[in-house]
Structures are given as C-alpha cells and as structure tokens.
Design an enzyme around this catalytic site. Structure first.
Site, short mmCIF file in Angstrom:
data_model
loop_
_atom_site.label_atom_id
_atom_site.label_comp_id
_atom_site.label_asym_id
_atom_site.label_seq_id
_atom_site.Cartn_x
_atom_site.Cartn_y
_atom_site.Cartn_z
N CYS A 145 0.79 -1.60 0.01
CA CYS A 145 0.18 0.16 -0.24
C CYS A 145 0.93 0.96 -0.11
O CYS A 145 0.45 1.70 -0.32
CB CYS A 145 -0.61 -0.09 1.15
SG CYS A 145 -1.74 -1.69 1.18
N HIS B 101 -3.71 6.95 1.69
CA HIS B 101 -4.04 6.10 1.69
C HIS B 101 -5.07 5.47 1.91
O HIS B 101 -5.64 5.94 3.60
CB HIS B 101 -2.79 4.76 2.02
CG HIS B 101 -3.49 3.44 1.62
ND1 HIS B 101 -3.48 3.10 -0.03
CD2 HIS B 101 -3.49 2.28 2.54
CE1 HIS B 101 -4.37 1.98 0.71
NE2 HIS B 101 -4.35 1.03 1.69
N ASN C 198 -9.58 -1.04 -0.74
CA ASN C 198 -9.08 -0.41 -0.96
C ASN C 198 -8.50 -1.05 -2.10
O ASN C 198 -8.29 -1.77 -2.57
CB ASN C 198 -8.18 -1.15 -0.14
CG ASN C 198 -6.77 -1.19 0.00
OD1 ASN C 198 -6.36 -0.67 -0.13
ND2 ASN C 198 -6.45 -1.36 1.44
N1 COA Z 1 -18.95 -8.02 8.01
C1 COA Z 1 -18.68 -8.55 9.62
N2 COA Z 1 -17.86 -9.48 10.76
C2 COA Z 1 -16.94 -9.00 10.20
C3 COA Z 1 -16.49 -8.69 9.46
C4 COA Z 1 -17.17 -7.94 7.88
N3 COA Z 1 -17.43 -8.59 6.91
N4 COA Z 1 -15.30 -8.59 8.77
C5 COA Z 1 -14.92 -8.95 10.28
N5 COA Z 1 -16.13 -9.50 11.08
C6 COA Z 1 -16.24 -9.74 12.62
C7 COA Z 1 -15.31 -10.00 13.46
O1 COA Z 1 -14.81 -11.58 12.69
C8 COA Z 1 -15.18 -9.84 14.67
O2 COA Z 1 -15.49 -11.08 15.28
P1 COA Z 1 -15.64 -11.36 16.34
O3 COA Z 1 -14.75 -10.80 17.44
O4 COA Z 1 -17.30 -12.53 16.72
O5 COA Z 1 -14.41 -12.49 16.33
C9 COA Z 1 -15.56 -8.76 14.58
O6 COA Z 1 -16.33 -8.20 12.96
C10 COA Z 1 -14.63 -7.85 14.47
O7 COA Z 1 -13.48 -7.99 14.09
P2 COA Z 1 -12.63 -6.58 13.49
O8 COA Z 1 -11.08 -7.35 12.78
O9 COA Z 1 -11.88 -5.57 15.45
O10 COA Z 1 -13.04 -5.67 12.96
P3 COA Z 1 -12.56 -3.92 12.94
O11 COA Z 1 -13.42 -3.28 13.55
O12 COA Z 1 -10.36 -3.67 13.13
O13 COA Z 1 -12.22 -4.31 11.10
C11 COA Z 1 -10.69 -4.74 9.65
C12 COA Z 1 -11.76 -5.08 9.96
C13 COA Z 1 -10.19 -5.26 8.86
C14 COA Z 1 -11.45 -3.57 9.04
C15 COA Z 1 -9.78 -3.32 9.88
O14 COA Z 1 -9.44 -4.22 11.14
C16 COA Z 1 -8.51 -2.55 9.17
O15 COA Z 1 -9.03 -1.96 8.33
N6 COA Z 1 -8.33 -2.94 9.56
C17 COA Z 1 -7.04 -2.31 8.80
C18 COA Z 1 -6.60 -2.90 7.49
C19 COA Z 1 -5.18 -2.48 6.22
O16 COA Z 1 -5.39 -0.63 6.34
N7 COA Z 1 -4.98 -2.87 5.57
C20 COA Z 1 -3.71 -2.20 5.32
C21 COA Z 1 -3.32 -2.43 4.42
S1 COA Z 1 -3.78 -1.81 3.13
#
Ligand code: COA
Length: 328
Positions: free
Chosen positions: A112, A253, A283
């Site tokens: 990224c 980003h 993304n």
């Molecule tokens: N729909 C519904 N629930 C979802 C889901 C979806 N699409 N994806 C994940 N969940 C669930 C998880 O399984 C978790 O459930 P659990 O607590 O029962 O295990 C819950 O939602 C919370 O997950 P969590 O990982 O805490 O969510 P979050 O608020 O961190 O959001 C992301 C998840 C991936 C959106 C977030 O962590 C993120 O954006 N991370 C960084 C990504 C990034 O910047 N990448 C860089 C590379 S470019």
C-alpha cells in the site's frame, strides 16, 4: 539539482461496480457493518485483463493530459503487489502495450506504500539529471489474490490503476519538496501472501490450503497503521514548518475510513480537506493515492499552489509521506 514536479495524472477504474449488497448475498456480513467499520460502499472489479491493463489505461490518460506520446517516456516504475506474472515485470508489459519504446523500467513492491516508494524513487532519476520523463504507475488487481469466502478481507479490496508523470521543473517553489519512507519487516506475519514465492513454491496443496490469497490480521494492522500513518504525516509537516492551515489537502492511502480520520485528526486537518474515495473504490493498494489526485485535480478541487501531504501505510510493514506543492 532539479526540482521534480508531477505534470500529469490519470486514473482508470474498471467498469464493473460491486456494491456491499453483493457480499450480503453470500457472506455473514451487512452493508451497515462494512460502511461503519471501513467506509467502503462499493468497489470495482476488472473482469477481463490484468494489472498491466489497469496501468496502461491510467498511463494513456496521463499522457493525453500532458499532450505527449509514449515514446517520450524515459522510465516506467510500476508499484504493484499483483504483477501480471513473476517475470517479466509489469513495467515491461506496460512499456510494450503503451508503445513506450524508449523507456526502461521495473516493478517496485511496496504494497500500500508502493506509490509513495515509487515516486520517491522516480524523483532520484530526475534529480540526477539523467531522466526527463518518468512515469510512475500504481496499479493492483486485488481481486486476483482475494479470498472471496473470507469476510474479513473480501469486502476490503478492489481493482484500479493510476499514473503520474514526473518531470524536472525550473521553479524550486513547486513540485515534490520532501519525502520520508519507513519499513519494518517484522510486520510480515500480520499481512502477507503465504505461498507462490521461493519460500513456499506453488503446489496442489498450497492451492487447496488457500495460501495464494491475502492473509491479514486486521486488528493488528489497524493498530500500527493508525500510528504509522499519522506519525509520518506529522513528521512531514514538522520538517517543512507546515501548520495544519497550510495544508490544502491530506491525500491518505484509502484502506479504512477510521485510519484516515484518525490521521487527519492528529494533523489538525478537518475532513473537508482530506481526499477520500474509499467509499467508491475500496482499497486498491498502490492505486489509491494517485487515484485521489486524479479525481480531485480532474474536478478542479486540487489547484496549482496547493500544499498537499501524501501518506500511506501497508504490508511489510511499509509507510511513508510526501510533501508536494501542486504545480499544474
Ligand atoms: N462483516 C461482519 N463482521 C465482520 C466482518 C464483516 N465483513 N469482518 C470481520 N467481522 C467481524 C470479525 O470476525 C470480528 O468478529 P469476532 O469478534 O466475533 O471475531 C468482529 O467483526 C470485529 O472484528 P475486528 O477485526 O475487531 O474489526 P475491526 O473493527 O478491526 O475492522 C478491519 C476490521 C479489517 C476493517 C480493520 O481491522 C482494518 O481496516 N484493518 C486494517 C486494514 C489495513 O489498513 N490494511 C492495510 C493494508 S492496505
């Protein structure tokens, strides 16, 4: 030594629009969850073609904008984690498809942060005085490495390509005025593709075990991205004596709206001065930042003389920032 400016910018988004409702139809997820947790409403899928095609279309737009032919390009740098193939480079494939017969080039793997790394690299060739026109492309066909059965990652990514042209400028007040890049390879486990490289070559078993997809510990990446992207943005401001009111646009980003908001908050910049298109494209990895530049320049919101701060965080970990005074 030359100052280097961005003299053209193009963005190509594939036609197929995929809204969040698509995932609701087969995954345990909702539009509401995706919008509130990520800011994404829809993304684009490239149905036919590869990363080079995304890059070529974006490059054509940039070249047409500048009014030059492909044979004038000296060098092509392609930031991507989804090359058409291991070799030859996507840069070589783009060079051929574009007809840039006087260009050499290479791919750069910065995930990224690929675009930030690639611009920082391209700047050197022009500063050295050996190159006059460097085409920097950020392009990723993320759907080619996405596990569509994994709700944690499937909803996040889209396909896209964007390109900028770098050229020397006589006016040292304009152009790419500063940059800073970082890397911490200890972050590999949190975001990577497990197989297909020399560590674990592709086998029938690696395919069965879904090792050719994006593997991400979202929570871990989120935590470091929030800190890294904000830190590097503030560092760019401090190094250049920029107060928040001096910054016309933050160009972050586009991985997660909450990471973007938190970076803007740390910089003291209101969301009205933050470029955002994650709602429409998700993304697209190396393409997000130049796609924002192209859209905001295209509709007149990004103007000559604007101070802008580009900032990224991604797999590696990699992160970086660039200070530009927009010159076109
Ligand atoms: N729909 C519904 N629930 C979802 C889901 C979806 N699409 N994806 C994940 N969940 C669930 C998880 O399984 C978790 O459930 P659990 O607590 O029962 O295990 C819950 O939602 C919370 O997950 P969590 O990982 O805490 O969510 P979050 O608020 O961190 O959001 C992301 C998840 C991936 C959106 C977030 O962590 C993120 O954006 N991370 C960084 C990504 C990034 O910047 N990448 C860089 C590379 S470019």
């Amino acid at each position: 030594m030359n100052t280097v400016a961005i003299t053209a910018v193009g963005h190509y988004a594939p036609e197929k629009v995929v809204p969040n409702s698509h995932y609701e139809s087969y995954l345990d997820t909702t539009d509401e969850w995706i919008v509130t947790r990520t800011g994404i409403r829809e993304r684009r899928f490239l149905e036919n073609g590869a990363t080079s095609d995304l890059g070529v279309e974006a490059a054509k737009i940039a070249l047409a904008q500048r009014g030059i032919g492909p044979e004038e390009i000296d060098c092509i740098i392609v930031a991507t984690v989804t090359p058409d193939m291991f070799f030859p480079s996507t840069a070589a494939l783009i060079q051929h498809k574009l007809g840039a017969k006087n260009a050499w080039g290479f791919d750069l793997s910065g995930a990224c942060s690929g675009f930030i790394y690639a611009v920082s690299t391209g700047v050197q060739f022009i500063k050295a005085g050996t190159h006059k026109k460097v085409l920097v492309i950020g392009a990723d066909k993320m759907t080619s490495i996405t596990d569509f059965s994994d709700r944690n990652t499937a909803i996040l990514f889209g396909d896209g390509g964007a390109a900028v042209l770098l050229e020397p400028t006589d006016d040292p007040e304009y152009g790419i005025l500063d940059y800073v890049n970082y890397m911490d390879g200890s972050g590999m486990e949190a975001l990577h593709m497990k197989a297909g490289g020399s560590a674990i070559p592709s086998t029938e078993q690696t395919v069965k075990d879904k090792m050719h997809y994006i593997h991400q510990d979202g929570k871990a990446v989120f935590k470091v991205a929030v800190v890294g992207m904000a830190d590097v943005s503030v560092e760019i401001m401090e190094r250049n004596n920029l107060k928040s009111e001096d910054v016309a646009w933050l160009v972050p980003h586009q991985a997660n709206m909450r990471i973007i908001q938190s970076t803007a908050h740390r910089m003291g910049i209101p969301m009205e001065r933050v470029m955002v298109n994650i709602d429409r494209y998700g993304n697209t990895t190396a393409a997000t930042i130049p796609s924002c530049l192209a859209e905001y320049y295209g509709d007149g919101r990004l103007k000559k003389g604007d101070n802008i701060v580009l900032a990224s965080f991604g797999a590696g970990y990699t992160w970086g920032g660039i200070y530009v005074r927009w010159s076109i």
